[in-house]
Enzyme design. Structure first.
Site, PDB file in Angstrom:
ATOM      1  CB  CYS A   2      47.896 -13.224  19.142  1.00  0.00           C
ATOM      2  SG  CYS A   2      48.045 -12.730  17.433  1.00  0.00           S
ATOM      3  NE  ARG A  27      50.655 -12.021  24.811  1.00  0.00           N
ATOM      4  CZ  ARG A  27      51.841 -12.336  25.296  1.00  0.00           C
ATOM      5  NH1 ARG A  27      52.128 -12.045  26.545  1.00  0.00           N
ATOM      6  NH2 ARG A  27      52.721 -12.955  24.564  1.00  0.00           N
ATOM      7  CD1 TRP A  78      48.990  -5.797  17.080  1.00  0.00           C
ATOM      8  CD2 TRP A  78      50.334  -7.120  15.866  1.00  0.00           C
ATOM      9  NE1 TRP A  78      49.863  -4.993  16.385  1.00  0.00           N
ATOM     10  CE2 TRP A  78      50.690  -5.772  15.639  1.00  0.00           C
ATOM     11  CE3 TRP A  78      51.029  -8.117  15.195  1.00  0.00           C
ATOM     12  CZ2 TRP A  78      51.721  -5.405  14.779  1.00  0.00           C
ATOM     13  CZ3 TRP A  78      52.065  -7.753  14.345  1.00  0.00           C
ATOM     14  CH2 TRP A  78      52.406  -6.408  14.147  1.00  0.00           C
ATOM     15  CG  ASN A 104      51.390 -15.176  19.993  1.00  0.00           C
ATOM     16  OD1 ASN A 104      51.585 -14.325  19.131  1.00  0.00           O
ATOM     17  ND2 ASN A 104      51.916 -15.105  21.200  1.00  0.00           N
ATOM     18  N   GLY A 105      52.076 -15.989  16.655  1.00  0.00           N
ATOM     19  CA  GLY A 105      53.346 -16.192  15.970  1.00  0.00           C
ATOM     20  C   GLY A 105      53.153 -16.103  14.470  1.00  0.00           C
ATOM     21  CD  GLU A 490      60.027   6.336  25.496  1.00  0.00           C
ATOM     22  OE1 GLU A 490      60.598   5.755  24.559  1.00  0.00           O
ATOM     23  OE2 GLU A 490      58.996   5.894  26.040  1.00  0.00           O
ATOM     24  CE  LYS A 494      55.851   5.686  26.413  1.00  0.00           C
ATOM     25  NZ  LYS A 494      56.656   4.817  25.564  1.00  0.00           N
ATOM     26  CD  GLU A 497      54.065   3.953  22.029  1.00  0.00           C
ATOM     27  OE1 GLU A 497      53.889   2.786  21.700  1.00  0.00           O
ATOM     28  OE2 GLU A 497      54.819   4.285  22.958  1.00  0.00           O
ATOM     29  CG  HIS A 513      74.067  18.357  10.078  1.00  0.00           C
ATOM     30  ND1 HIS A 513      75.210  18.732   9.404  1.00  0.00           N
ATOM     31  CD2 HIS A 513      74.240  18.756  11.366  1.00  0.00           C
ATOM     32  CE1 HIS A 513      76.048  19.306  10.255  1.00  0.00           C
ATOM     33  NE2 HIS A 513      75.478  19.333  11.462  1.00  0.00           N
ATOM     34  CE  LYS A 612      53.273  -3.347  28.504  1.00  0.00           C
ATOM     35  NZ  LYS A 612      53.938  -2.104  28.110  1.00  0.00           N
TER      36      LYS A 612
HETATM   37  C1  F6R Z   1      56.549   1.835  23.364  1.00  0.00           C
HETATM   38  C2  F6R Z   1      56.721   0.460  23.780  1.00  0.00           C
HETATM   39  C3  F6R Z   1      57.431  -0.449  22.871  1.00  0.00           C
HETATM   40  C4  F6R Z   1      58.246  -1.482  23.653  1.00  0.00           C
HETATM   41  C5  F6R Z   1      58.913  -2.476  22.698  1.00  0.00           C
HETATM   42  C6  F6R Z   1      59.799  -3.469  23.420  1.00  0.00           C
HETATM   43  O1  F6R Z   1      55.875   2.593  24.326  1.00  0.00           O
HETATM   44  O2  F6R Z   1      56.265   0.072  24.824  1.00  0.00           O
HETATM   45  O3  F6R Z   1      58.235   0.267  21.992  1.00  0.00           O
HETATM   46  O4  F6R Z   1      59.200  -0.814  24.405  1.00  0.00           O
HETATM   47  O5  F6R Z   1      57.934  -3.163  21.994  1.00  0.00           O
HETATM   48  O6  F6R Z   1      59.068  -4.239  24.319  1.00  0.00           O
HETATM   49  P1  F6R Z   1      59.777  -5.005  25.491  1.00  0.00           P
HETATM   50  O7  F6R Z   1      60.284  -3.986  26.427  1.00  0.00           O
HETATM   51  O8  F6R Z   1      58.714  -5.872  26.080  1.00  0.00           O
HETATM   52  O9  F6R Z   1      60.887  -5.809  24.896  1.00  0.00           O
END
Ligand code: F6R
Length: 617
Positions: A2, A27, A78, A104-105, A490, A494, A497, A513, A612
């Site tokens: 949040c 966030r 969030w 937040n938390g 990755e 991507k 998500e 496997h 994020k």
């Molecule tokens: C995916 C993405 C997340 C972050 C993860 C860690 O595109 O951005 O998987 O990489 O939440 O976040 P940080 O780097 O802030 O620790």
């Protein structure tokens, strides 16, 4: 998770709260709400719980200008406890409405506290854990405590990591903030006419470029032009503000349709940021001045564990591969949420390196703290220089990509990879594995990296039709070998998500496997097959997919005339030294996910159920 924001000043707080929430919305965007203390001294709360449109709907709801007040708090959510709707939206109020909080938390013991409050006659209006804080603080204020004392009292009752801001009608000129543990930061700033606090520095920049970071176990009281810090015993803390390097303009979308497209396009500059002050292209040398370990300490390292979550974990996998290969130090990557529970062998010869864009990811911070307690030196590869991770770490390697707003990490990943590649070279050099000629060769190759990445970005137009094709599949398989495995993982991350397509990322050798059972015309396979020592093995993997009726899109090196004979689609990335190939193949992975998301009508900047900065475990 949040986003929180609070304002105490001389102007009408309402539009400023909305602007502040726009800055922290990345966030969490499940709901948005504000509380302000109006001219009559009552708290007025407006909130919307409409998923991604919450903040716009909230802005619309207060646009008439009827609501005003000079002190207020705001929140973008969030969801953790309670579904997304208006009643679970923050701020939450005490029973008589004279205290309002935004949180937040996670309050881990909230059920116990909720039962206790219900037994005392309190009626809960939401399903959230946060509402207990509103009542704990409200009860204390009703019994005569100041808002600050009430917040400190509530801190002693809750378990888990929390950041909260609160206002009380009894003290209409102030807002109070509390930080317990690592639930995302609270950053505070002031000028003569206001004081503000927020989860993120960026929300403060329109006001000020000097900030104070609230540490865990601290409380702050803000009032027009005044900031007062306290510990949980109520004693005053003195702390100087620090100048932040963040820049408000850099965190705006500019002419780009999305933050993600802007951040993908900024990758050449992000790489330059990570190279600045480290690689000397004229001399062909490399030095990372931020590493504070002595040469003897570096020589005594017998193992490196890299750790992170999500994209940062994939980056850690890349880092482990490049460090082991160049510096010849055994290196592995471990998911931060597992690190402390897996009882790893950690001692002063184990170097732990966390990778984190935000520097606030709860699991990553916990892993770092665990390593420190076990006596291991800890470094962090990070974008946010004032973040909690930088305060835990023994040394900080800033990646200097510039603020990333899009929920999906792009430019911070490439800048972190650039930083880790330089770290690998530096360690290899200090340990006598790489001689000056080899270092010079790698530095020369690094000099080309920004322009190679800029050329790769031009593939966007070619990738779009492939993305439209991939958008028709429900399942995708991503394959790579060696240093392409983190890139395959990755690419899959991507895609899931952003496009909400189910992908699997695998080392290509793993497919026989188990994965092969799923091959067929209804699953497309994306293969990283640049020209390197593992290329022929990748050709076999492509053939195996084709033999089972699967459709293959291959990311290959420019000029490849073999893969086009067997694969269905080909994306040719610039020819580059092998050491740079993961950078070349990463770009198409990002663009593919972005374009597929658009083809499916998704919002790449606000993927569902994600946020994020993940400040809860
Ligand atoms: C995916 C993405 C997340 C972050 C993860 C860690 O595109 O951005 O998987 O990489 O939440 O976040 P940080 O780097 O802030 O620790």
């Amino acid at each position: 998770m949040c986003g929180i924001f609070a304002y105490a000043g001389s102007e009408n707080a309402v539009p400023l709260l909305i602007d502040g929430l726009r800055s922290v919305e990345y966030r969490g965007y499940d709901s948005a709400g504000i509380s302000v203390i109006d001219e009559s001294g009552s708290i007025q709360t407006v909130k919307r719980g409409d998923h991604k449109s919450s903040l716009e709907n909230l802005a619309e709801a207060v646009s008439s200008g009827k609501l005003s007040g000079q002190v207020g708090i705001g929140h973008t959510r969030w969801a953790t406890h309670g579904v997304v709707n208006q009643k679970n939206s923050h701020p939450h109020s005490s029973s008589d409405g004279t205290v309002s909080i935004a949180h937040n938390g996670i309050i881990e013991n909230f059920l116990e506290l909720k039962d206790e409050l219900i037994d005392s006659g309190i009626e809960f209006k939401s399903e959230t854990d946060s509402e207990v804080l509103a009542h704990l603080i409200g009860n204390a204020v009703e019994s005569g405590s100041s808002l600050r004392e009430a917040v400190i009292g509530a801190a002693s009752r809750i378990r888990g990591n929390t950041a909260v801001v609160a206002v009380s009608a009894a003290e209409p000129g102030i807002a109070v903030g509390l930080r317990v543990g690592n639930a995302g930061g609270i950053v505070i700033g002031k000028n003569d006419s206001a004081a503000v606090m927020a989860s993120d520095t960026i929300a403060l920049l329109p006001y000020i470029n000097e900030v104070i970071y609230l540490e865990p176990g601290e409380v702050v009281e803000i009032e027009r032009g005044v900031i007062r810090l306290f510990n949980l015993e109520g004693s005053v803390i003195e702390r100087e503000s620090v100048v932040t390097a963040q820049n408000f303009e850099a965190a705006q979308k500019g002419n780009h349709p999305h933050f993600m497209s802007k951040e993908i396009a900024e990758q050449p500059e992000a790489i330059q940021g990570a190279l600045r002050g480290r690689a000397d292209f004229a001399a062909g040398t490399l030095d990372i001045p931020e590493i504070t370990l002595t040469r003897d300490q570096i020589k005594s390292i017998d193992r490196i564990i890299l750790t992170g979550m999500g994209t940062a974990y994939n980056t850690a996998l890349y880092g482990a591969s490049v460090i082991e290969s160049l510096a010849r130090i055994p290196a592995t990557a471990q998911n931060s949420s597992e690190l402390r529970y897996s009882n790893p062998v950690l001692n002063s010869n184990t170097l732990v390196i966390a990778v984190t864009q935000s520097g606030e990811t709860a699991d990553t911070l916990a892993a770092m703290e665990h390593a420190r307690q076990a006596g291991s030196p800890v470094g962090v590869v990070v974008e946010f220089e004032g973040s909690q991770a930088t305060r835990i770490a023994d040394f900080t390697l800033p990646v200097r990509a510039g603020q990333e707003i899009g929920v999906a990490s792009t430019k911070t990943m490439i800048a972190s990879m650039t930083t880790l590649l330089q770290l690998a070279v530096s360690l290899g050099q200090i340990r006598g594995i790489l001689d000056a000629d080899r270092v010079k060769q790698i530095v020369g190759q690094l000099a080309e990296l920004p322009s190679l990445v800029a050329t790769t970005l031009e593939l966007d137009g070619e990738i779009t039709p492939l993305a439209e094709r991939l958008a028709t599949f429900g399942d995708l398989l991503y394959l790579g070998r060696g240093d392409q495995v983190p890139i395959a993982l990755e690419g899959a991350l991507k895609m899931k998500e952003l496009a909400y397509i189910h992908p699997e990322g695998n080392p290509a050798g793993e497919m026989k496997h188990g994965m092969n059972a799923l091959l067929g015309s209804d699953m497309a396979t994306i293969v990283c097959a640049p020209k390197n020592g593992l290329y022929e093995k990748m050709l076999s993997n492509i053939s195996e997919v084709k033999a089972r009726g699967g459709e293959v899109a291959a990311i290959v090196t420019e000029g490849d005339d073999v893969v086009e004979r067997i694969a269905d689609h080909m994306i040719q990335v610039p020819d580059s030294p092998e050491i740079l190939q993961p950078f070349m193949t990463l770009i198409p992975m990002q663009i593919l996910a972005y374009r597929t998301a658009l083809a499916l009508g998704r919002d790449p900047d606000k993927p569902r159920n994600l946020a994020k900065t993940v400040t809860v475990e």
